[in-house]
Write an enzyme that holds these catalytic residues in place. Structure first.
Site, PDB file in Angstrom:
ATOM      1  N   ASP A 190       0.835  -1.204   0.000  1.00  0.00           N
ATOM      2  CA  ASP A 190       0.000   0.000   0.000  1.00  0.00           C
ATOM      3  C   ASP A 190       0.873   1.258   0.000  1.00  0.00           C
ATOM      4  OD1 ASP A 190      -2.836   0.910   0.440  1.00  0.00           O
ATOM      5  OD2 ASP A 190      -1.930   1.857   2.185  1.00  0.00           O
ATOM      6  N   GLU A 244       1.853  -0.448  -4.917  1.00  0.00           N
ATOM      7  CA  GLU A 244       0.894   0.584  -5.315  1.00  0.00           C
ATOM      8  C   GLU A 244       1.700   1.866  -5.465  1.00  0.00           C
ATOM      9  OE1 GLU A 244      -3.062   3.085  -3.949  1.00  0.00           O
ATOM     10  OE2 GLU A 244      -1.584   2.477  -2.478  1.00  0.00           O
TER      11      GLU A 244
HETATM   12  C1  GLC Z   1      -4.187   2.977  -0.672  1.00  0.00           C
HETATM   13  C2  GLC Z   1      -5.388   2.077  -0.602  1.00  0.00           C
HETATM   14  C3  GLC Z   1      -6.566   2.916  -0.198  1.00  0.00           C
HETATM   15  C4  GLC Z   1      -6.289   3.506   1.161  1.00  0.00           C
HETATM   16  C5  GLC Z   1      -4.975   4.278   1.176  1.00  0.00           C
HETATM   17  C6  GLC Z   1      -4.503   4.554   2.571  1.00  0.00           C
HETATM   18  O1  GLC Z   1      -4.288   3.947  -1.660  1.00  0.00           O
HETATM   19  O2  GLC Z   1      -5.572   1.407  -1.811  1.00  0.00           O
HETATM   20  O3  GLC Z   1      -7.752   2.192  -0.192  1.00  0.00           O
HETATM   21  O4  GLC Z   1      -7.318   4.363   1.524  1.00  0.00           O
HETATM   22  O5  GLC Z   1      -3.950   3.552   0.570  1.00  0.00           O
HETATM   23  O6  GLC Z   1      -4.082   3.367   3.177  1.00  0.00           O
END
Ligand code: GLC
Length: 502
Positions: A190, A244
């Site tokens: 994440d 991500e």
């Molecule tokens: C990422 C996740 C999202 C979350 C954010 C904070 O972007 O995919 O759903 O709100 O991180 O953890």
């Protein structure tokens, strides 16, 4: 070189809260996922990615983790998790779990201790805030009782860790080990470009989530992934990690997937591209030119479902385009990440009542932004009325499902050869037959304006993003098409796979 499993894998994202509710409390859970493994096996996915199921106060749907080594009772137990992994593996499905290293929950024992004055250096505390804004809206700083402020790039309930403290590194290495020992095949990381903030925390101008700035993409973050890679490599079975990473360019993205770092990064440029042959071609060229192992993704739990994003022309165009884009994505070199419900053609649910909304973005923007609940509405499995088999009859799911879900349920679509679900099943089965026998490299073929034609060995993929029909290139056979073809003509908003003799 042996091809690693993840290079061409189709990975299916399970937003656990919204997939299947076995316990009957209106929230999806691990036992629900386990019950639906035969469905996933028949769909033909190689792996699942489970969004966070760890103990959490759920300020951000579980992305606020209070204990990185457990399972929230809402989702089950560690035994349920182990049973799920074992059973997924018996179906030939690998399991990725979500790791949230940028921030914890404000209920994490470390943050409770920090508030009590112990170990504040594990988080980012300062005497004065800078001008940074939270990604969810409002200031990125919250003041505590003794006057100091802590940084949270997301909700106030999600304090950012201080990765300049070695203890944070050791803790996460141990967390990764914990899940690796329980058989996970990899991790989705994440906010992978967060973690480090520029020294001195200078004020910034552009605060956008993806900009390379003092807030995101600091060079030190790569050392973290080098350490993680070393750890992953000590386990057998090609364990992997996908980041991500929101970046402005494919070149930035490539920094995260160097040979000694992450195996993959999500390619959000593909998801952000408008419905345009030129835009698609640019993303494909940029991506393949920059990264050794590409990924493609059209939807996830943070963005408007692509069927709805593409619905800019006549009603119905969105679904036709979504199916066409899928065929292209599955023909491209690399791996494809699907989001639960896209195989049913689910649209974004836009009319959720304010009292049903749960996303912190809705609250932090004081209702100005709808937030992400519309793509998180629980899956319709069967039946004529809510909860459509998601929960036992009579139980209200945590977000209300619209009436239009009746025609989109798994049972409504199964066996109907015109359905989106059967289209996905057919496309995934074909891909599985072909993917290891065609070259990774892609060759562009000449195509009329508005269309793209490319080949990988005997497979040619064609898409028409324009408004006029185009003639198919020479071929022996049409393997698949996203809509019916008449003769050698590819209608607008349609894609196809052709077999050609080389
Ligand atoms: C990422 C996740 C999202 C979350 C954010 C904070 O972007 O995919 O759903 O709100 O991180 O953890």
């Amino acid at each position: 070189m042996d091809i690693p499993w993840w290079r061409d894998a189709v990975v299916y994202e399970i937003y656990v809260r919204s997939f299947a509710d076995a316990s009957g409390d209106g929230v999806g859970d691990l036992a629900g996922v386990r019950q639906r493994l035969p469905y996933l096996s028949r769909l033909g996915v190689d792996a699942i990615w489970l969004t966070p199921f760890y103990p959490s106060p759920m300020a951000d749907g579980g992305y606020d983790v209070a204990d990185y080594r457990g399972v929230d009772p809402l989702f089950g137990t560690l035994d349920d998790f182990e049973a799920l992994v074992a059973e997924a593996h018996s179906h030939g499905i690998r399991v990725l779990v979500d790791i949230v290293p940028n921030h914890s929950s404000s209920m994490h024992p470390w943050f409770r201790a920090a508030l009590a004055g112990q170990g504040r250096d594990r988080y980012v505390f300062r005497d004065r805030p800078n001008n940074w804004q939270s990604t969810f809206g409002g200031p990125a700083w919250t003041q505590v009782a003794d006057g100091q402020w802590y940084l949270h790039l997301f909700a106030p309930e999600q304090p950012d860790f201080n990765w300049r403290n070695r203890e944070v590194h050791e803790e996460f290495l141990d967390v990764l080990r914990f899940w690796l020992e329980r058989g996970v095949d990899g991790f989705r990381i994440d906010v992978a470009m967060g973690l480090y903030k520029a020294d001195g925390l200078p004020d910034v101008g552009d605060q956008s989530f993806k900009a390379l700035s003092p807030v995101w993409g600091q060079p030190e973050v790569h050392e973290v992934y080098r350490e993680w890679r070393k750890l992953l490599d000590t386990f057998p079975g090609e364990r992997m990690a996908v980041g991500e990473v929101w970046t402005d360019s494919a070149a930035d993205l490539a920094l995260y997937v160097r040979p000694d770092e992450l195996h993959q990064s999500f390619n959000f440029a593909w998801l952000q591209a408008p419905w345009s042959a030129t835009a698609f071609r640019k993303v494909i060229d940029d991506t393949l030119g920059a990264v050794p192992f590409a990924t493609w993704v059209l939807s996830n739990h943070d963005v408007v479902r692509h069927r709805t994003r593409y619905d800019t022309a006549d009603p119905g165009t969105g679904l036709a385009r979504a199916k066409a884009a899928l065929l292209v994505m599955l023909a491209l070199p690399g791996s494809a990440y699907l989001y639960q419900g896209e195989e049913l053609g689910l649209p974004e649910v836009k009319d959720l009542p304010p009292e049903a909304r749960q996303d912190p973005i809705f609250f932090q923007s004081e209702g100005k932004l709808a937030g992400r609940d519309g793509c998180r509405v629980p899956i319709p499995w069967s039946g004529d009325a809510a909860p459509y088999g998601f929960s036992p009859d009579g139980v209200a799911p945590w977000l209300p499902q619209p009436r239009t879900f009746k025609e989109l349920s798994v049972t409504a679509q199964t066996g109907d050869s015109d359905s989106t679900l059967e289209f996905y099943r057919g496309a995934l089965a074909r891909r599985r037959e072909l993917v290891r026998s065609i070259p990774y490299e892609l060759t562009w073929l000449e195509a009329p304006e508005g269309a793209l034609f490319f080949a990988r060995g005997p497979l040619t993929c064609v898409i028409n993003c324009g408004t006029d029909p185009v003639r198919l290139p020479p071929h022996d056979q049409v393997l698949l098409s996203s809509a019916a073809l008449t003769g050698d003509v590819l209608p607008p908003d349609t894609a196809a796979w052709l077999r050609t003799t080389e």
